[in-house]
Scaffold this motif. Structure first.
Motif, mmCIF file in Angstrom:
data_model
loop_
_atom_site.group_PDB
_atom_site.id
_atom_site.type_symbol
_atom_site.label_atom_id
_atom_site.label_comp_id
_atom_site.label_asym_id
_atom_site.label_seq_id
_atom_site.Cartn_x
_atom_site.Cartn_y
_atom_site.Cartn_z
ATOM 1 N N VAL A 163 0.753 -1.228 0.003
ATOM 2 C CA VAL A 163 -0.158 0.057 -0.040
ATOM 3 C C VAL A 163 0.828 1.162 -0.092
ATOM 4 O O VAL A 163 1.620 1.440 0.856
ATOM 5 N N LEU A 164 0.677 1.839 -1.021
ATOM 6 C CA LEU A 164 1.565 3.309 -1.097
ATOM 7 C C LEU A 164 0.839 4.535 -0.613
ATOM 8 O O LEU A 164 1.537 5.268 0.192
ATOM 9 N N THR A 181 2.487 8.288 -3.184
ATOM 10 C CA THR A 181 3.156 7.341 -4.424
ATOM 11 C C THR A 181 4.481 7.669 -4.798
ATOM 12 O O THR A 181 5.045 6.960 -5.628
ATOM 13 N N GLU A 182 4.959 8.748 -4.310
ATOM 14 C CA GLU A 182 6.298 9.411 -4.416
ATOM 15 C C GLU A 182 7.398 8.678 -3.837
ATOM 16 O O GLU A 182 8.606 8.997 -3.909
ATOM 17 N N THR A 208 -4.003 3.487 -2.849
ATOM 18 C CA THR A 208 -2.975 3.479 -4.157
ATOM 19 C C THR A 208 -2.261 2.222 -3.717
ATOM 20 O O THR A 208 -1.510 2.205 -2.653
ATOM 21 N N VAL A 209 -2.167 1.003 -4.420
ATOM 22 C CA VAL A 209 -1.653 -0.234 -4.143
ATOM 23 C C VAL A 209 -0.490 -0.457 -5.070
ATOM 24 O O VAL A 209 -0.595 -0.142 -6.391
ATOM 25 N N ARG A 210 0.510 -1.055 -4.832
ATOM 26 C CA ARG A 210 1.782 -1.633 -5.597
ATOM 27 C C ARG A 210 1.261 -2.775 -6.509
ATOM 28 O O ARG A 210 0.541 -3.576 -6.104
ATOM 29 N N LEU A 211 1.471 -2.573 -7.591
ATOM 30 C CA LEU A 211 1.410 -3.812 -8.611
ATOM 31 C C LEU A 211 2.608 -4.331 -8.888
ATOM 32 O O LEU A 211 3.770 -3.904 -8.913
ATOM 33 N N THR A 212 2.560 -5.845 -9.010
ATOM 34 C CA THR A 212 3.951 -6.716 -8.771
ATOM 35 C C THR A 212 3.896 -7.482 -10.375
ATOM 36 O O THR A 212 2.813 -7.851 -10.637
ATOM 37 N N ILE A 213 4.929 -7.301 -10.916
ATOM 38 C CA ILE A 213 5.304 -7.859 -12.192
ATOM 39 C C ILE A 213 5.269 -9.329 -12.215
ATOM 40 O O ILE A 213 5.797 -9.992 -11.063
ATOM 41 N N ASN A 214 4.622 -10.105 -12.963
ATOM 42 C CA ASN A 214 4.328 -11.445 -12.859
ATOM 43 C C ASN A 214 5.858 -12.055 -13.168
ATOM 44 O O ASN A 214 6.526 -11.789 -13.871
ATOM 45 N N PRO A 215 6.130 -13.021 -12.205
ATOM 46 C CA PRO A 215 7.383 -13.602 -12.377
ATOM 47 C C PRO A 215 7.445 -14.450 -13.552
ATOM 48 O O PRO A 215 6.551 -15.224 -14.039
ATOM 49 N N PRO A 216 8.807 -14.404 -14.139
ATOM 50 C CA PRO A 216 8.820 -15.217 -15.595
ATOM 51 C C PRO A 216 8.633 -16.551 -15.696
ATOM 52 O O PRO A 216 8.151 -17.145 -16.535
ATOM 53 N N ALA A 217 8.860 -17.293 -14.409
ATOM 54 C CA ALA A 217 8.746 -18.536 -14.424
ATOM 55 C C ALA A 217 8.265 -19.108 -13.241
ATOM 56 O O ALA A 217 8.583 -18.356 -12.144
#
Ligand SMILES: Cc1cc2nc3c(=O)[nH]c(=O)nc-3n(C[C@H](O)[C@H](O)[C@H](O)COP(=O)(O)OP(=O)(O)OC[C@H]3O[C@@H](n4cnc5c(N)ncnc54)[C@H](O)[C@@H]3O)c2cc1C
Length: 473
Positions: A163-164, A181-182, A208-217
């Protein structure tokens, strides 16, 4: 008691349809996911927009009425219950207001369902990492208020790490912004204080919530153990080997059997004393080496078998069994108590043995399904709530289990909050001075304590210090 005419004044704000007063309508709001506690609200108000929500909070402030914010009501500590006061339901506020793919965050209304957010950002290769097993129903507002966890929080952290910023209506109707968010903000960390405040500090209007990049594997494994003890020891061995799984979950035999007898059957071995569901993720290079190391740790610890999901469908099936395990227990008995405690991970073998002993002595079946990697236990006891003798034995077992967790250096909640359920334990865990600091912090946000009264911190009044019948025994 609420002031006469309040229902009509609220209806002027939100419309008659969204003010519930009839007993039949209120029934769904008398409990949360822990139905052992039942409180009757005076009325339920369901605003449809942020402006309406704010107008409701301001009206309740003017009329000096206590109220309880509520999301989906999936809480497992009796947190969203209103005793003769007003329930402010936020689940109609379910818009995703903004998605910033480049900076990796989203602004959402409080009633957005956790899983819907991940679904909405999936096309960008993103997801929202905290994944409570209730994620198909629970809301982001409720997650913030409970600082919710989930299987993948072992690697990715719990809600507070995602949570930002928050826009919050305080009980007096003023609106404050917490966090940014800064990045780091100066001054006191009010955002950190707010997350996990269980509806006592303010109403989340947007997050305002952080989004996480899907792991490649991703690799998902199921290890099958002949004893609970060997599964518990393997859990510590995996972490001690320097591996950080994305998730490391344990289910014992009664849980496995409940899942396998249900529509959520996942192909778990029904004769195993326990299984570990382990997920590893990250760059593809090296991931299979980590899989081999986890498998070796499991086999060294006595695992009979370790298998890796071969397809996405297989992986989803393994996860569905775990995530729907509480639901699967609905077939076993008419009633279920779910507990939540956290202990040092290295104490898992002896605390699990003690839980087994308590279950046998009290003549109840304890089903363990939990976030083993975090040392976050969830002992569940299915029972017949219409049998007074059995109910008493279940309550006694639950108190004894919580005491065993405290004695092992643990705490009485890993992720479900205190609500009303854990109130009696707070003086066992915290000194008077510490509890006093918590009360004073609450008073900074809501000096009249109109928001979610009687929750989290027991204060010196006969009602709030009163022990639950179970704890008194
Ligand atoms: C089957 C099942 C599995 C679960 N698995 C997990 C798990 O893996 N991890 C986990 O952490 N929890 C889990 N839970 C517990 C529960 O889902 C979480 O605590 C969740 O965060 C509650 O969200 P909710 O929207 O249902 O909140 P509610 O139950 O409606 O409310 C919970 C608390 O949040 C407050 N609140 C709600 N909305 C707001 C708001 N907008 N502003 C301020 N306060 C608010 C309420 O006053 C209350 O104190 C599980 C529950 C079930 C039934």
């Amino acid at each position: 008691m609420i002031p006469p005419g309040l229902d009509r004044e609220l209806a002027d704000v939100v419309g008659t349809r969204w003010v519930l007063t009839r007993p039949g309508e209120l029934l769904a709001y008398t409990s949360d996911g822990l139905p052992g506690y039942r409180h009757d609200p005076a009325l339920v108000v369901l605003p449809g927009t942020r402006d309406e929500a704010l107008a409701v909070v301001r009206l309740l402030a003017r009329r000096n009425v206590a109220f309880v914010p509520r999301g989906a009501g999936t809480g497992l500590s009796g947190g969203a219950l209103a005793d003769g006061t007003v329930v402010l339901g936020l689940n109609r506020l379910r818009r995703i207001l903004e998605i910033d793919v480049d900076n990796g965050w989203a602004v959402v209304e409080p009633g957005v369902v956790n899983a819907h957010l991940s679904r909405a950002v999936a096309a960008y290769g993103l997801h929202y990492a905290p994944d409570p097993s209730s994620q198909s129903a629970c809301t982001i507002g409720g997650n913030v208020a409970e600082n919710a966890g989930g299987p993948h929080c072992l690697k990715y952290g719990v809600t507070v790490n995602h949570v930002l910023a928050l826009t919050v209506a305080l009980a007096d109707g003023s609106v404050v912004t917490l966090g940014s968010t800064e990045g780091e903000v100066s001054g006191y960390d009010l955002l950190g204080a707010f997350v996990g405040s269980e509806g006592c500090f303010g109403v989340v209007l947007d997050a305002t919530v952080r989004l996480t990049i899907n792991p490649p594997a991703v690799r998902t494994m199921l290890a099958d153990f002949p004893t609970i003890d060997s599964a518990a020891r393997a859990t510590s061995a995996i972490i001690a080997a320097g591996l950080v799984p994305a998730a490391l979950e344990m289910m014992d035999q009664p849980t496995i059997q409940a899942v396998e007898a249900s529509i959520y059957a996942a192909g778990y071995p029904v004769d195993a004393a326990a299984v570990l569901l382990i997920e590893l993720d990250g760059a593809a290079a090296g991931l299979d080496d980590d899989v081999a190391r986890v498998a070796a740790a499991c086999r060294d610890g006595g695992a009979r078998d370790v298998r890796v999901a071969t397809t996405e469908a297989d992986r989803q099936r393994l996860w569905q069994g775990r995530k729907k395990a509480f639901g699967a227990m609905g077939r076993v008995s008419s009633h279920l108590v779910v507990q939540d405690a956290v202990i040092p991970r290295t104490r898992l073998p002896d605390v699990l043995a003690e839980i087994g002993r308590i279950g046998r002595e009290e003549g109840v079946t304890v089903c363990n399904v939990f976030h083993a990697g975090d040392g976050n236990l969830h002992p569940n006891i299915p029972y017949n709530g219409n049998d007074a003798g059995e109910t008493q034995r279940v309550e006694r077992a639950m108190v004894r289990i919580m005491e065993a967790c405290i004695a092992a250096g643990g705490s009485v909640t890993g992720e479900h909050g205190i609500g009303v359920d854990k109130l009696p334990y707070m003086p066992r865990l915290f000194s008077e001075a510490t509890l006093g600091s918590m009360c004073r912090l609450r008073d900074c946000f809501d000096p009249e304590r109109r928001m979610n009264p009687g929750k989290v911190v027991p204060v010196r009044s006969c009602r709030e210090w009163a022990m639950s019948p179970a704890a008194r025994r």
